[in-house]
Design a protein around this motif. Structure first.
Motif, short mmCIF file in Angstrom:
data_model
loop_
_atom_site.label_atom_id
_atom_site.label_comp_id
_atom_site.label_asym_id
_atom_site.label_seq_id
_atom_site.Cartn_x
_atom_site.Cartn_y
_atom_site.Cartn_z
N ALA A 18 0.82 -1.15 -0.19
CA ALA A 18 -0.13 0.09 -0.10
C ALA A 18 0.79 1.23 -0.05
O ALA A 18 0.56 2.25 -0.69
CB ALA A 18 -0.83 0.05 1.20
N HIS A 64 -4.66 -5.83 -4.04
CA HIS A 64 -5.71 -4.97 -3.99
C HIS A 64 -5.36 -3.57 -4.41
O HIS A 64 -6.04 -2.78 -4.98
CB HIS A 64 -6.05 -4.66 -2.42
N CYS A 65 -3.98 -3.14 -4.67
CA CYS A 65 -3.51 -1.98 -5.06
C CYS A 65 -2.92 -1.98 -6.10
O CYS A 65 -1.81 -1.07 -6.19
CB CYS A 65 -2.62 -1.50 -3.91
N TRP A 68 -3.62 1.66 -9.68
CA TRP A 68 -2.92 2.97 -9.84
C TRP A 68 -1.44 2.38 -10.93
O TRP A 68 -1.16 3.20 -11.76
CB TRP A 68 -2.55 3.72 -8.63
#
Length: 216
Positions: A18, A64-65, A68
Motif C-alpha cells: 500500500a 488490492h493496490c 494505479w
C-alpha cells in the motif's frame, strides 16, 4: 492458464504494498539492472521506468493496490501485465520470502515465459466489479447466519422449521422460539443482521440493475 511469452529487452517485477513498492528490473540475459524499494507513488516509479519505456514490460501480482500502477503504465505507453495470485503462489512459492526476493521472482517469471496472466480490468469496469464482489461476500455471510439459526434449532432439539428468513414475517416467527434468553439473543443478533443485509442488498441490486440497463 495463459502465460506471458512476449520477449522484451527488459523485464520489471514489482512487489506491491500500500505504501511502498519493491522494483526489480532484469535485462534479456537475466542480469539484474535495478533492485530498489520506492514509495508507492507515480513519480518515483516513473523515474525508474522512463529510461526503459518502449523496451520494458511491467508485471505485478494481482493484489488490492494494482489499479494505479496499471493506469500509470497505460498513460505512459508502458506494457503492463497482471499475475494470477493463486497460480503465482503455486509456481514460485518457497520458504524464503521477502519483498526483495518476491520482486526478483516476478521479473524472473516474466523473462522466462512463466508468468500466469490475470485479466486487467479496464478502469471504467473496476468499481462495478468491486461492488458485485462485495455483494457476493455479504450474500454468503447472510447464508451463514441463516444456517446458524437453523443449526441452533437442531442444537436445542426444537422442531425443524422451513422458514425463509429473507421475509420479515419469517424472522418475526423466530423471535420467541427459545426459552433461554442468551440463546434467543444470539438468534436475534442473526435475525437483525439478516434484516439489515436484505435492506442494503435490495438497494444495491436496484442500483446495479439500473446502471446495467442504461449501459448495456
Amino acid at each position: 492458464m495463459n502465460f506471458y511469452t512476449t520477449q522484451h529487452p527488459y523485464y520489471c517485477g514489482i512487489d506491491l504494498h500500500a505504501r511502498s513498492l519493491y522494483v526489480c528490473i532484469l535485462d534479456d540475459t537475466g542480469e539484474t539492472i535495478l533492485h530498489r524499494e520506492i514509495k508507492a507513488r507515480p513519480e518515483p516509479l516513473l523515474d525508474l521506468l522512463t529510461p526503459y519505456i518502449g523496451n520494458i514490460v511491467v508485471g505485478v501480482e494481482c493484489m488490492h493496490c494494482w489499479y494505479w500502477v496499471s493506469d500509470v503504465c497505460a498513460q505512459h505507453g508502458i506494457d503492463f501485465i497482471l499475475g494470477h495470485a493463486l497460480y503465482m503462489k503455486a509456481i514460485h512459492g518457497g520458504k524464503a520470502k521477502n519483498d526483495r526476493i518476491d520482486s526478483y521472482k516476478i521479473a524472473h517469471l516474466i523473462r522466462g515465459g512463466n508468468f500466469p496472466l490475470a485479466y486487467v480490468y479496464p478502469p471504467e469496469m473496476r468499481a462495478a466489479r468491486d461492488l458485485l464482489r462485495r455483494r457476493t461476500r455479504i450474500v454468503r455471510h447472510g447464508a451463514d447466519l441463516k444456517a446458524h439459526v437453523k443449526n441452533t434449532t437442531s442444537q436445542y432439539n426444537l422442531p425443524p422449521n422451513n422458514l425463509d428468513l429473507k421475509y420479515p414475517c419469517a424472522r418475526e416467527a423466530m423471535r420467541n422460539c427459545f426459552d433461554d434468553e442468551f440463546v434467543q439473543h444470539n438468534i436475534d443478533l442473526d435475525l437483525n443482521i439478516i434484516a439489515f443485509y436484505r435492506h442494503e442488498l435490495s438497494s444495491i441490486e436496484c442500483f446495479i440493475e439500473k446502471h446495467a440497463k442504461c449501459e448495456y
